[in-house]
Design an enzyme around this catalytic site. Structure first.
Site: not given
Ligand code: GH3
Ligand code: MG
Length: 536
Positions: A276, A284, A293, A319
């Site tokens: 992860d 983002n 992406d 992710e």
């Molecule tokens: P942590 O270190 O605890 O994993 O924090 P994090 O910010 O990586 O994790 P969190 O689960 O809070 O956020 C994941 C984000 O990923 C939220 C969502 O908006 C984004 N995301 C999910 N799928 C996609 C995608 O296909 N494209 C993009 N650009 N962002 C995505």
């Molecule tokens: Mg994450």
């Protein structure tokens, strides 16, 4: 004869008595005979008043009560014992209809629809209407929250108004498109303008449908239903994730079952790693979803290129990635993933003229029993991942029962209505929140919630907040919570049927969802699950 007046009196009596008992101090004991007297009287009266459900439940409870001869009850025990009666009383009290818990339960996988419109009356109307059809609806009145919720919750269909302040509907489509081009999510545009140019523009931008306001609700629902169906057919037909070109989670099941067969035949062990990306949300937020992406596809390519051909890589969620290492025990998998981490960390990304680096955390588990299901294996790897995150990220951990710290979820119900507090507490205590150990707390008002200091506890927080309370109303509580800028708090607001202003304010202030009172317990529970699931 109109029984409703007498029924209301009975409902009130039950609610008051139950609330008094269930909220009583831990030291106060309630005698069995007192409970017996109460249930006996309810049974008699409800029968006379033709309240069939309450009559039946009080009868069953009375029977059960006789086996607790001479027992002294604590408030909490009574809350559990009387929970079904409470829920039914609440239903009667608010819906004037018989609703047993089970009859109403829905399939856990209901489609999610996101509606983005700054016109609160339309939002409320559409949400109400579509939810009656059995779907779940999430609403946004502002564009910022809309885009992030879209990425977080991954709805099955999006409805967007063309005319919105700040960013118009077309601009929002552009933001979502980065994603929708690669994941098929039907987009429905709605607008008061129905001129040829607007329609053409909408379709050119990638809308799948265009509906003019005022909306014919029945037709709207039918169209949405068709879109959801197409989406479902599409999802079932693909095994590859289009953004990353990796296998998707559907194919993981196929491979897992196949590896399990191998194991049974040749004793070939295999392992699973969940990877992860760290602080991906920040990437983002800082550089935009296009860059986000790009990071994802680069990471995917990196994983595919740096693993053996029979180690299969999957995109598991946003992710999150999974690698299934065939014929590999977890020690070996640990070595491989650690090497991947060391190499990936040196990769340099560029956006907005800035250079940045990306790390990931990983959790690993070896499959060491023929009975291990895919879900339990993933759960174990996920717990190891959680440990890796807690230990500071950018590291790899293996699943080990004794080291595991369970993820904590604090659900706080803040409502001045004691029945709602008692009912929610008993229902939520029974509920399972996947991967989490939950702690349910109830508060009578905002100040007592803040004084408790509960938000300081490490873990995820979920607030169920009554909009209207005598001391510090829900909007104020929400505002205060949002000021703390914590990203581990989700909020669902409970509002009155006709409180458009409250709903508007709640959405504006960043509530994740709202529900109108009276609500059905099952709906609320499902909604919480949905909002929490993304924090898996
Ligand atoms: P942590 O270190 O605890 O994993 O924090 P994090 O910010 O990586 O994790 P969190 O689960 O809070 O956020 C994941 C984000 O990923 C939220 C969502 O908006 C984004 N995301 C999910 N799928 C996609 C995608 O296909 N494209 C993009 N650009 N962002 C995505
Ligand atoms: Mg994450």
């Amino acid at each position: 004869m109109d029984l409703s007046k007498y029924r209301n009196l009975l409902i009130k009596k039950i609610m008051e008595q139950v609330a008094e008992w269930c909220e009583s101090d831990a030291e106060i004991m309630i005698s069995n005979s007192e409970v017996h007297r109460f249930l006996h009287s309810i049974k008699g009266t409800s029968g006379t008043l033709e309240l069939e459900g309450i009559h039946r439940i009080s009868e069953t409870l009375l029977e059960q009560l006789s086996s607790f001869h001479k027992k002294e009850w604590k408030g909490q025990e009574l809350r559990e014992f009387l929970s079904e009666l409470m829920e039914l009383t609440y239903s009667y009290g608010h819906f004037e209809e018989v609703e047993m818990k089970k009859q109403q339960s829905r399939n856990g996988d209901v489609p999610l629809i996101q509606i983005i419109d700054d016109d609160i009356s339309i939002l409320i109307l559409l949400k109400d209407f579509l939810e009656k059809k059995g779907w779940m609806v999430i609403t946004n009145s502002t564009s910022n929250k809309a885009v992030s919720q879209y990425f977080d919750l991954q709805p099955d269909c999006v409805v967007i108004d063309v005319n919105l302040p700040n960013k118009n509907g077309f601009e929002i489509i552009e933001d979502l498109q980065i994603h929708s081009n690669k994941h098929f999510v039907p987009i429905v545009m709605i607008s008061v303008f129905n001129d040829r140019n607007t329609r053409i523009k909408a379709f050119k931008m990638g809308a799948d449908d265009f509906i003019q306001k005022p909306i014919d609700l029945e037709e709207f629902a039918v169209r949405i239903e068709r879109h959801l169906l197409r989406k479902q057919i599409y999802d079932q037909s693909v095994l590859l994730d289009e953004l990353t070109n990796l296998y998707n989670r559907r194919y993981l099941k196929v491979v897992y079952d196949r590896s399990m067969e191998e194991w049974k035949r040749n004793n070939q062990q295999f392992s699973i790693a969940i990877l992860d990306i760290d602080y991906f949300k920040k990437i983002n937020d800082r550089y935009g979803h296009v860059t986000g992406d790009l990071v994802l596809s680069t990471f995917a390519l990196f994983l595919a290129e740096n693993t053996r051909s029979n180690d299969l890589v999957f995109r598991y969620g946003g992710e999150e990635f999974i690698i299934l290492f065939q014929n590999t025990d977890y020690h070996k998998a640990y070595e491989i993933v650690s090497r991947l981490l060391a190499d990936f960390t040196t990769k340099c990304f560029e956006a907005n003229g800035e250079v940045f680096f990306v790390t990931f955390s990983a959790g690993i588990t070896g499959i060491c029993s023929k009975e291990t299901t895919m879900d339990s294996a993933i759960n174990a790897a996920d717990q190891a991942l959680y440990t890796a995150k807690n230990l500071g990220r950018s590291r790899v951990e293996c699943f080990n029962q004794s080291l595991m710290e369970q993820k904590k979820l604090f659900i706080s119900v803040i409502d001045d209505d004691p029945i709602i507090r008692s009912m929610l507490k008993s229902r939520l205590q029974e509920a399972e929140f996947n991967h989490y150990v939950s702690n349910i707390h109830t508060f009578e008002n905002g100040p007592s919630f803040f004084q408790s200091g509960i938000l300081e506890y490490p873990g995820e927080h979920f607030l169920i907040l009554d909009g209207v309370m005598p001391i510090m109303d829900g909007i104020e509580v929400l505002q205060k919570v949002k000021q703390t800028e914590r990203n581990n708090v989700s909020v669902i607001m409970l509002t009155g049927r006709n409180s458009e202003d409250d709903i508007a304010k709640a959405l504006e202030l960043g509530a994740d969802d709202y529900m109108t009172k009276p609500f059905h317990m099952n709906d609320l529970q499902e909604r919480i699950m949905r909002l929490i699931q993304r924090k898996k």
